[in-house]
Design a protein around this motif. Structure first.
Motif, PDB file in Angstrom:
ATOM      1  N   THR A 141       0.844  -1.185   0.000  1.00 46.17           N
ATOM      2  CA  THR A 141       0.000   0.000   0.000  1.00 46.17           C
ATOM      3  C   THR A 141       0.886   1.243   0.000  1.00 46.17           C
ATOM      4  O   THR A 141       2.111   1.159   0.185  1.00 46.17           O
ATOM      5  CB  THR A 141      -0.909   0.028   1.239  1.00 46.17           C
ATOM      6  N   GLU A 142       0.269   2.394  -0.208  1.00 46.67           N
ATOM      7  CA  GLU A 142       1.038   3.639  -0.270  1.00 46.67           C
ATOM      8  C   GLU A 142       1.751   3.952   1.040  1.00 46.67           C
ATOM      9  O   GLU A 142       2.801   4.602   1.052  1.00 46.67           O
ATOM     10  CB  GLU A 142       0.113   4.795  -0.647  1.00 46.67           C
ATOM     11  N   LYS A 163       2.485  -0.663   3.998  1.00 45.17           N
ATOM     12  CA  LYS A 163       1.998  -1.921   4.543  1.00 45.17           C
ATOM     13  C   LYS A 163       1.891  -2.962   3.439  1.00 45.17           C
ATOM     14  O   LYS A 163       1.584  -2.633   2.296  1.00 45.17           O
ATOM     15  CB  LYS A 163       0.629  -1.721   5.203  1.00 45.17           C
ATOM     16  N   GLU A 164       2.162  -4.219   3.791  1.00 43.55           N
ATOM     17  CA  GLU A 164       2.102  -5.288   2.806  1.00 43.55           C
ATOM     18  C   GLU A 164       1.018  -6.290   3.166  1.00 43.55           C
ATOM     19  O   GLU A 164       0.791  -6.587   4.338  1.00 43.55           O
ATOM     20  CB  GLU A 164       3.449  -6.014   2.690  1.00 43.55           C
ATOM     21  N   TYR A 165       0.361  -6.807   2.132  1.00 47.11           N
ATOM     22  CA  TYR A 165      -0.646  -7.843   2.283  1.00 47.11           C
ATOM     23  C   TYR A 165      -0.224  -9.059   1.474  1.00 47.11           C
ATOM     24  O   TYR A 165       0.269  -8.920   0.348  1.00 47.11           O
ATOM     25  CB  TYR A 165      -2.014  -7.359   1.781  1.00 47.11           C
ATOM     26  N   ILE A 166      -0.421 -10.248   2.019  1.00 45.52           N
ATOM     27  CA  ILE A 166      -0.194 -11.476   1.270  1.00 45.52           C
ATOM     28  C   ILE A 166      -1.502 -11.855   0.596  1.00 45.52           C
ATOM     29  O   ILE A 166      -2.522 -12.051   1.265  1.00 45.52           O
ATOM     30  CB  ILE A 166       0.296 -12.617   2.181  1.00 45.52           C
ATOM     31  N   GLN A 180       0.456  -3.619 -16.199  1.00 44.55           N
ATOM     32  CA  GLN A 180       1.471  -3.793 -15.170  1.00 44.55           C
ATOM     33  C   GLN A 180       0.995  -4.803 -14.144  1.00 44.55           C
ATOM     34  O   GLN A 180      -0.208  -4.935 -13.888  1.00 44.55           O
ATOM     35  CB  GLN A 180       1.762  -2.453 -14.481  1.00 44.55           C
ATOM     36  N   TYR A 181       1.952  -5.518 -13.557  1.00 49.22           N
ATOM     37  CA  TYR A 181       1.599  -6.450 -12.489  1.00 49.22           C
ATOM     38  C   TYR A 181       1.100  -5.662 -11.281  1.00 49.22           C
ATOM     39  O   TYR A 181       1.700  -4.662 -10.881  1.00 49.22           O
ATOM     40  CB  TYR A 181       2.796  -7.289 -12.082  1.00 49.22           C
ATOM     41  N   ALA A 182       0.003  -6.122 -10.706  1.00 49.62           N
ATOM     42  CA  ALA A 182      -0.605  -5.437  -9.565  1.00 49.62           C
ATOM     43  C   ALA A 182      -0.062  -5.946  -8.242  1.00 49.62           C
ATOM     44  O   ALA A 182      -0.524  -5.519  -7.182  1.00 49.62           O
ATOM     45  CB  ALA A 182      -2.119  -5.610  -9.604  1.00 49.62           C
ATOM     46  N   PHE A 183       0.912  -6.841  -8.279  1.00 52.70           N
ATOM     47  CA  PHE A 183       1.457  -7.432  -7.052  1.00 52.70           C
ATOM     48  C   PHE A 183       2.864  -7.919  -7.343  1.00 52.70           C
ATOM     49  O   PHE A 183       3.323  -7.930  -8.498  1.00 52.70           O
ATOM     50  CB  PHE A 183       0.569  -8.583  -6.568  1.00 52.70           C
ATOM     51  N   LEU A 231       0.844 -14.258   8.995  1.00 56.54           N
ATOM     52  CA  LEU A 231      -0.595 -14.458   9.158  1.00 56.54           C
ATOM     53  C   LEU A 231      -1.317 -13.117   9.244  1.00 56.54           C
ATOM     54  O   LEU A 231      -2.411 -12.957   8.703  1.00 56.54           O
ATOM     55  CB  LEU A 231      -0.869 -15.286  10.418  1.00 56.54           C
ATOM     56  N   ALA A 232      -0.684 -12.150   9.916  1.00 60.55           N
ATOM     57  CA  ALA A 232      -1.282 -10.816  10.006  1.00 60.55           C
ATOM     58  C   ALA A 232      -1.389 -10.178   8.629  1.00 60.55           C
ATOM     59  O   ALA A 232      -2.372  -9.493   8.322  1.00 60.55           O
ATOM     60  CB  ALA A 232      -0.447  -9.940  10.937  1.00 60.55           C
ATOM     61  N   ASP A 233      -0.398 -10.428   7.768  1.00 56.95           N
ATOM     62  CA  ASP A 233      -0.421  -9.855   6.415  1.00 56.95           C
ATOM     63  C   ASP A 233      -1.521 -10.466   5.548  1.00 56.95           C
ATOM     64  O   ASP A 233      -1.932  -9.859   4.564  1.00 56.95           O
ATOM     65  CB  ASP A 233       0.939 -10.046   5.739  1.00 56.95           C
ATOM     66  N   PHE A 234      -1.986 -11.654   5.882  1.00 60.85           N
ATOM     67  CA  PHE A 234      -3.096 -12.252   5.134  1.00 60.85           C
ATOM     68  C   PHE A 234      -4.410 -11.516   5.407  1.00 60.85           C
ATOM     69  O   PHE A 234      -5.271 -11.447   4.533  1.00 60.85           O
ATOM     70  CB  PHE A 234      -3.286 -13.719   5.523  1.00 60.85           C
ATOM     71  N   ILE A 235      -4.567 -10.983   6.621  1.00 57.55           N
ATOM     72  CA  ILE A 235      -5.876 -10.450   7.013  1.00 57.55           C
ATOM     73  C   ILE A 235      -5.853  -8.960   7.319  1.00 57.55           C
ATOM     74  O   ILE A 235      -6.860  -8.404   7.763  1.00 57.55           O
ATOM     75  CB  ILE A 235      -6.449 -11.222   8.219  1.00 57.55           C
ATOM     76  N   GLY A 236      -4.710  -8.303   7.104  1.00 60.01           N
ATOM     77  CA  GLY A 236      -4.640  -6.870   7.347  1.00 60.01           C
ATOM     78  C   GLY A 236      -4.711  -6.506   8.816  1.00 60.01           C
ATOM     79  O   GLY A 236      -5.277  -5.472   9.180  1.00 60.01           O
ATOM     80  N   ALA A 237      -4.125  -7.342   9.677  1.00 59.91           N
ATOM     81  CA  ALA A 237      -4.130  -7.096  11.121  1.00 59.91           C
ATOM     82  C   ALA A 237      -2.694  -6.871  11.596  1.00 59.91           C
ATOM     83  O   ALA A 237      -1.733  -7.001  10.825  1.00 59.91           O
ATOM     84  CB  ALA A 237      -4.747  -8.278  11.857  1.00 59.91           C
TER      85      ALA A 237
END
Length: 257
Positions: free
Chosen positions: A79-80, A83-86, A107-110, A199-205
């Motif tokens: 994110t800007e 923060k990173e999300y899996i 472009q690749y979005a990830f 695991l936190a990166d999977f759920i945005g916590a």
């Protein structure tokens, strides 16, 4: 979330250990006839990528598709604010492919990071488009595969948005068990090491909140931990937390990580 297959496997108490808990993996080959998949393989250039390597970065031009022959690939998005999300963890049989209409640039979005030593089949976008023009059945198979991936993504969003962080974590654990679960006498072992931060990166916590929820799950005998891996001891309890739908509403091949 489709976990009846796991529940049935636990009820039947298969003999021995190391039994794959949920084999309903749907790779690109499931959507192609054998001759179409042979055509697809004929335009792949095989490469080997060590763990820690990258196939591409978010924002790179999407000129290639990638077929995972072996190993694992983690897709993550930034994110800007840094923060990173899996988004997903792919394994053998999966494919990464971004499409654009006509000559539109894409472009690749990830970012795609290799987490286990991997063998990858690389396909140039122009070669893939030519193959689909040559064989309409291959193009139809790709349409079905893309629709399947959209269903997987939609089901993830549903669980992440509707049932709070405990529900999102429970959903993620069920999906991990469907994708990487191994039946053991003491429960379902998720056959990969995951940190609390991942695991936190999977759920945005936050890592702290995931650590707290995991400890609560362990105190309730829902989970256990052995040799750095998560053991699911009560699948039904996780299903209750995330209000899991039953098959065929959400079949197990959709309930993937």
């Amino acid at each position: 979330m489709g976990s009846n297959g796991l529940a049935i496997a636990m009820t039947n108490e298969r003999t021995g250990t190391g039994t794959r808990a949920c084999p309903g993996h749907m790779g690109i080959a499931n959507f192609c006839e054998p001759k179409q998949f042979v055509l697809l393989e004929s335009i792949m250039v095989p490469i080997r990528v060590p763990a820690g390597g990258f196939l591409f970065w978010e924002g790179d031009e999407a000129d290639h598709a990638y077929y995972v022959r072996s190993g694992r690939v983690k897709l993550r998005k930034s994110t800007e604010d840094g923060k990173e999300y899996i988004l997903s963890i792919l394994k053998a049989g999966d494919m990464i492919c971004e499409f654009a209409a006509g000559h539109m640039s894409l472009q690749y979005a990830f970012t795609a990071e290799v987490t286990d030593n991997a063998e990858i089949g690389v396909i140039h976008r122009q070669d893939l488009e030519a193959a689909m023009r040559q064989d309409g059945e291959l193009a139809f198979g790709f349409m079905a595969w893309m629709a399947y991936n959209h269903r997987v993504t939609q089901s993830k969003f549903r669980d992440l948005l509707l049932f709070g962080k405990p529900g999102a974590l429970a959903s993620t654990l069920i999906r991990l068990s469907n994708s990487f679960g191994v039946m053991e006498p003491y429960g379902i072992r998720i056959d990969m090491k995951l940190t609390h931060a991942e695991l936190a990166d999977f759920i945005g916590a936050t890592r702290e909140s995931v650590n707290r929820m995991l400890n609560e799950f362990k105190e309730k005998d829902i989970l256990d931990f052995r040799y750095g891996k998560i053991i699911i001891r009560s699948l039904g309890a996780l299903q209750n937390i995330c209000r899991c739908n039953t098959c065929p509403t959400c079949p197990e091949e959709i309930c993937r990580i």
